[in-house]
Design a protein around this motif. Structure first.
Motif, PDB file in Angstrom:
ATOM      1  N   LEU A 299       0.755  -1.328   0.004  1.00 25.91           N
ATOM      2  CA  LEU A 299       0.023  -0.129   0.000  1.00 25.91           C
ATOM      3  C   LEU A 299       1.051   1.230  -0.014  1.00 25.91           C
ATOM      4  CD1 LEU A 299      -2.891  -1.113   2.440  1.00 25.91           C
ATOM      5  CD2 LEU A 299      -3.024  -0.701  -0.063  1.00 25.91           C
ATOM      6  N   ILE A 300       1.946   1.286   0.741  1.00 27.04           N
ATOM      7  CA  ILE A 300       2.832   2.494   1.031  1.00 27.04           C
ATOM      8  C   ILE A 300       3.518   2.576  -0.505  1.00 27.04           C
ATOM      9  CG2 ILE A 300       4.818   3.454   1.875  1.00 27.04           C
ATOM     10  CD1 ILE A 300       3.733   1.778   4.738  1.00 27.04           C
ATOM     11  N   ALA A 301       4.101   1.510  -1.025  1.00 27.13           N
ATOM     12  CA  ALA A 301       5.135   1.562  -2.160  1.00 27.13           C
ATOM     13  C   ALA A 301       4.190   1.919  -3.333  1.00 27.13           C
ATOM     14  CB  ALA A 301       5.394   0.272  -2.575  1.00 27.13           C
ATOM     15  N   MET A 302       2.981   1.345  -3.465  1.00 24.48           N
ATOM     16  CA  MET A 302       1.979   1.816  -4.475  1.00 24.48           C
ATOM     17  C   MET A 302       1.644   3.197  -4.407  1.00 24.48           C
ATOM     18  SD  MET A 302       2.197  -0.535  -6.524  1.00 24.48           S
ATOM     19  CE  MET A 302       1.021  -0.083  -7.915  1.00 24.48           C
ATOM     20  N   SER A 303       1.505   3.793  -3.282  1.00 23.39           N
ATOM     21  CA  SER A 303       1.090   5.052  -3.129  1.00 23.39           C
ATOM     22  C   SER A 303       2.130   6.197  -3.542  1.00 23.39           C
ATOM     23  CB  SER A 303       0.833   5.481  -1.769  1.00 23.39           C
ATOM     24  OG  SER A 303      -0.410   4.852  -0.898  1.00 23.39           O
ATOM     25  N   PHE A 304       3.287   5.766  -3.116  1.00 19.79           N
ATOM     26  CA  PHE A 304       4.489   6.383  -3.640  1.00 19.79           C
ATOM     27  C   PHE A 304       4.652   6.311  -5.249  1.00 19.79           C
ATOM     28  CE2 PHE A 304       9.311   6.098  -4.825  1.00 19.79           C
ATOM     29  CZ  PHE A 304       9.473   7.557  -4.603  1.00 19.79           C
ATOM     30  N   GLY A 305       4.313   5.269  -5.938  1.00 19.58           N
ATOM     31  CA  GLY A 305       4.552   5.285  -7.310  1.00 19.58           C
ATOM     32  C   GLY A 305       3.333   5.863  -8.005  1.00 19.58           C
ATOM     33  N   GLY A 306       2.137   5.956  -7.426  1.00 17.71           N
ATOM     34  CA  GLY A 306       1.085   6.931  -7.807  1.00 17.71           C
ATOM     35  C   GLY A 306       1.117   8.151  -7.823  1.00 17.71           C
ATOM     36  N   ILE A 307       1.925   8.823  -6.967  1.00 18.62           N
ATOM     37  CA  ILE A 307       2.179  10.089  -7.007  1.00 18.62           C
ATOM     38  C   ILE A 307       3.120  10.446  -7.978  1.00 18.62           C
ATOM     39  CG2 ILE A 307       3.348  11.713  -5.536  1.00 18.62           C
ATOM     40  CD1 ILE A 307       2.243  10.506  -2.908  1.00 18.62           C
ATOM     41  N   LEU A 308       4.326   9.518  -8.334  1.00 16.41           N
ATOM     42  CA  LEU A 308       5.190   9.849  -9.315  1.00 16.41           C
ATOM     43  C   LEU A 308       4.703   9.812 -10.637  1.00 16.41           C
ATOM     44  CD1 LEU A 308       8.056   7.582  -8.080  1.00 16.41           C
ATOM     45  CD2 LEU A 308       7.863  10.216  -7.724  1.00 16.41           C
ATOM     46  N   GLU A 309       3.550   8.687 -10.746  1.00 13.10           N
ATOM     47  CA  GLU A 309       3.140   8.668 -12.221  1.00 13.10           C
ATOM     48  C   GLU A 309       2.145   9.871 -12.555  1.00 13.10           C
ATOM     49  OE1 GLU A 309       1.040   6.461 -15.466  1.00 13.10           O
ATOM     50  OE2 GLU A 309       3.206   6.129 -14.301  1.00 13.10           O
ATOM     51  N   ILE A 310       1.270  10.141 -11.350  1.00 12.73           N
ATOM     52  CA  ILE A 310       0.412  11.431 -11.803  1.00 12.73           C
ATOM     53  C   ILE A 310       0.824  12.731 -11.972  1.00 12.73           C
ATOM     54  CG2 ILE A 310      -0.422  12.137  -9.517  1.00 12.73           C
ATOM     55  CD1 ILE A 310      -3.264  11.867 -10.796  1.00 12.73           C
ATOM     56  N   ALA A 311       2.277  12.923 -11.208  1.00 17.33           N
ATOM     57  CA  ALA A 311       2.752  14.387 -11.421  1.00 17.33           C
ATOM     58  C   ALA A 311       3.769  14.422 -12.446  1.00 17.33           C
ATOM     59  CB  ALA A 311       3.559  14.445 -10.092  1.00 17.33           C
ATOM     60  N   GLY A 312       3.794  13.362 -13.341  1.00 22.93           N
ATOM     61  CA  GLY A 312       4.425  13.346 -14.651  1.00 22.93           C
ATOM     62  C   GLY A 312       5.995  13.002 -14.306  1.00 22.93           C
ATOM     63  N   PHE A 313       6.409  12.662 -13.341  1.00 27.15           N
ATOM     64  CA  PHE A 313       7.875  12.331 -12.923  1.00 27.15           C
ATOM     65  C   PHE A 313       8.399  11.387 -13.955  1.00 27.15           C
ATOM     66  CE2 PHE A 313       7.395  13.935  -8.386  1.00 27.15           C
ATOM     67  CZ  PHE A 313       7.299  15.309  -8.746  1.00 27.15           C
ATOM     68  N   PHE A 314       7.660  10.158 -13.882  1.00 31.00           N
ATOM     69  CA  PHE A 314       8.118   9.065 -14.614  1.00 31.00           C
ATOM     70  C   PHE A 314       8.137   9.366 -16.115  1.00 31.00           C
ATOM     71  CE2 PHE A 314       5.979   5.613 -11.631  1.00 31.00           C
ATOM     72  CZ  PHE A 314       7.214   5.139 -11.291  1.00 31.00           C
ATOM     73  N   ALA A 315       7.202  10.253 -16.798  1.00 31.78           N
ATOM     74  CA  ALA A 315       7.367  10.639 -18.044  1.00 31.78           C
ATOM     75  C   ALA A 315       8.612  11.282 -18.498  1.00 31.78           C
ATOM     76  CB  ALA A 315       6.016  11.170 -18.325  1.00 31.78           C
ATOM     77  N   VAL A 316       8.823  12.241 -17.571  1.00 27.69           N
ATOM     78  CA  VAL A 316       9.961  13.163 -17.864  1.00 27.69           C
ATOM     79  C   VAL A 316      11.183  12.434 -17.683  1.00 27.69           C
ATOM     80  CG1 VAL A 316      11.346  14.909 -16.725  1.00 27.69           C
ATOM     81  CG2 VAL A 316       9.013  15.210 -16.702  1.00 27.69           C
ATOM     82  N   ILE A 317      11.620  11.501 -16.902  1.00 30.92           N
ATOM     83  CA  ILE A 317      12.858  10.786 -16.994  1.00 30.92           C
ATOM     84  C   ILE A 317      12.885   9.725 -18.023  1.00 30.92           C
ATOM     85  CG2 ILE A 317      13.563   8.766 -15.636  1.00 30.92           C
ATOM     86  CD1 ILE A 317      12.401   9.967 -13.124  1.00 30.92           C
ATOM     87  N   VAL A 318      11.702   9.375 -18.506  1.00 27.88           N
ATOM     88  CA  VAL A 318      11.736   8.284 -19.755  1.00 27.88           C
ATOM     89  C   VAL A 318      12.061   9.232 -20.812  1.00 27.88           C
ATOM     90  CG1 VAL A 318      10.400   6.729 -21.078  1.00 27.88           C
ATOM     91  CG2 VAL A 318      10.137   6.476 -18.807  1.00 27.88           C
ATOM     92  N   GLU A 319      11.374  10.343 -21.011  1.00 27.84           N
ATOM     93  CA  GLU A 319      11.798  11.201 -22.267  1.00 27.84           C
ATOM     94  C   GLU A 319      13.198  11.433 -22.284  1.00 27.84           C
ATOM     95  OE1 GLU A 319       8.977  14.541 -21.741  1.00 27.84           O
ATOM     96  OE2 GLU A 319       7.344  13.303 -22.141  1.00 27.84           O
TER      97      GLU A 319
END
Length: 474
Positions: A322-342
């Motif tokens: 639950l804690i880990a997926m909450s962390f991942g959910g924040i990174l996903e919706i705030a666009g952090f993942f997308a910026v790193i991948v780009e």
């Protein structure tokens, strides 16, 4: 606050919560020997503060958290049912029967080889690594302890086997998810995966066979094995008929029954065996389903084998997920993942570097996103257009995200898969990871094939363009 006020994070800003997470986990686990829950919780706080500073509202971040947690709900429910099934199968004498007969037919010399192969067959039939680990896996871990086999090696062999079966079974969720997201066809995807998976399995089995000869001297002696079997036969009414229960569960999975009802039926059959075959009271059986099976004997090995299972035993893992997926959910919706991948696309110059980048993104998604589904969805979604532009068939992409995403997910302690395997097999990911050879080899083969071009398939007329582009770079 609406989306117009939200700023796109820069690469340096996107890396802030990730770098903090790495440091927090190193300090928390490495220095203070704490559980990963609090370092990940603190990382989620840092990610939230960073996102809020970019203009994201808390309501938006909360939606990301809920979305991230929702991805893991099926995993959590299965995990709780696995806890019940372990408890009832021990109380019902099913696991003890598996261990008893397993001690008769297996030896420390070839145990690792056999454990991997048996796990392959069960996972291939059921199409689910978790189901295989939660049934035959716990029995094999019990046998390994009775034989005195290194538990980390045993867990590594089981995980290699269950993930081989999970990866190439058409019944597997991830095997269907990868081509679905990438845009390839299921059976073309499975056929293409055999080029990386079969060599990885063969090498793994050879290593397990060799390791068996070097580690066989560490096994229990014949007297201890005989004593263990004698104690099991005194505590339980053992019978080969009890093996019908796991056989039924596996058959239900083969007939494409979803994992949840199949496992629930298996747990009820275990409870019935406990009451009717072992003479356990209904009250004790219900207690076992929640708190797990508990017994005290004069043999420490036997206590370790039998005191297991129950819903309560899984709550540590559920809270981590639950804690880990909450962390991942924040990174996903705030666009952090997308910026790193780009930003990683700037490193892509050839097919080899594109596949290497895909592998790296899948592994990073497992570490940061904390779930194998994200490790498939994120790179498949991000790189599909680039694979098309280069004329690469999309089955190359679907294979790569499975080689790196599915296969490395159980190697990360706070990933849903790593946490599940720890809860089920009783060995931490950091301990068994060096021995999960199939999981380590698959992404390596993916990278080698990318640079050599072996089994990499192009759309008609595009392979020559790739060769010219590569020669220009060189």
């Amino acid at each position: 606050m609406n989306s117009e006020t939200q700023k796109k994070p820069t690469l340096y800003v996107a890396l802030i919560p990730i770098i903090f997470m790495i440091i927090a986990l190193i300090i928390g686990i490495g220095i203070y020997e704490t559980d990963p829950h609090i370092p990940l919780f603190l990382s989620a706080i840092v990610a939230s503060i960073t996102a809020l500073s970019l203009g994201y509202s808390w309501n938006t971040l909360e939606k990301g958290i809920i979305k991230g947690v929702s991805l893991s709900l099926q995993a959590i429910l299965i995990l709780l049912v696995i806890g019940i099934i372990i408890g009832t199968w021990i109380a019902g004498g099913i696991v003890p029967t598996m261990i008893y007969y397993g001690l008769e037919i297996l030896s420390p010399t070839y145990f690792l080889f056999a454990a991997c192969l048996i796990s392959c067959i069960v996972a291939l039939a059921s199409g689910n690594a978790w189901t295989a680990a939660g049934t035959i896996g716990i029995a094999l871990m019990g046998v390994s302890e009775g034989l005195g086999v290194n538990p980390a090696m045993a867990a590594g062999a089981v995980i290699s086997g269950v993930y081989f079966g999970d990866k190439i079974s058409p019944l597997s969720e991830t095997t269907n998810l990868a081509p679905g997201v990438a845009g390839s066809e299921l059976f073309e995807h499975i056929k293409h995966m055999l080029y990386t998976t079969i060599p990885s399995l063969i090498i793994s089995l050879i290593i397990y066979f060799i390791l068996g000869f070097f580690s066989s001297g560490e096994g229990s002696d014949i007297e201890q094995v005989a004593l263990l079997q004698e104690n099991l036969s005194q505590i339980y009414n053992l019978s080969p008929w009890l093996l019908v229960v796991p056989a039924i569960v596996i058959m239900m999975m083969i007939r494409k029954m979803p994992a949840m009802p199949a496992l629930a039926i298996g747990s009820l059959m275990g409870a019935i065996c406990a009451i009717l075959v072992q003479g356990v009271s209904i009250e004790e059986t219900l207690t076992t389903m929640y708190y797990g099976y508990s017994i005290e004997t004069d043999m420490e090995v036997l206590n370790n084998l039998l005191n297991n299972g129950g819903v309560e035993a899984m709550l540590w893992t559920v809270s981590l997920i639950l804690i880990a997926m909450s962390f991942g959910g924040i990174l996903e919706i705030a666009g952090f993942f997308a910026v790193i991948v780009e930003s990683l696309m700037n490193l892509v110059k050839s097919t080899g570097s594109l596949i290497t980048t895909t592998v790296g993104t899948s592994i990073a998604s497992n570490i940061v996103g904390c779930d194998q589904y994200l490790s498939i969805i994120i790179p498949a979604r991000m790189y599909a257009a680039e694979y098309k532009r280069r004329g690469l068939k999309l089955k190359n992409l679907s294979r790569t995200v499975e080689d790196a995403g599915t296969m490395t997910s159980p190697l990360v302690p706070w990933n849903t898969c790593g946490a599940f395997m720890f809860a089920t097999l009783g060995v931490s990911a950091l301990s068994y990871a060096p021995f999960a050879f199939l999981c380590l080899l698959s992404p390596i083969f993916a990278i080698i094939y990318g640079f050599t071009g072996f089994t990499i398939e192009y759309e008609e007329g595009h392979q020559e363009q790739e060769k010219k582009a590569l020669s220009n770079v060189q």
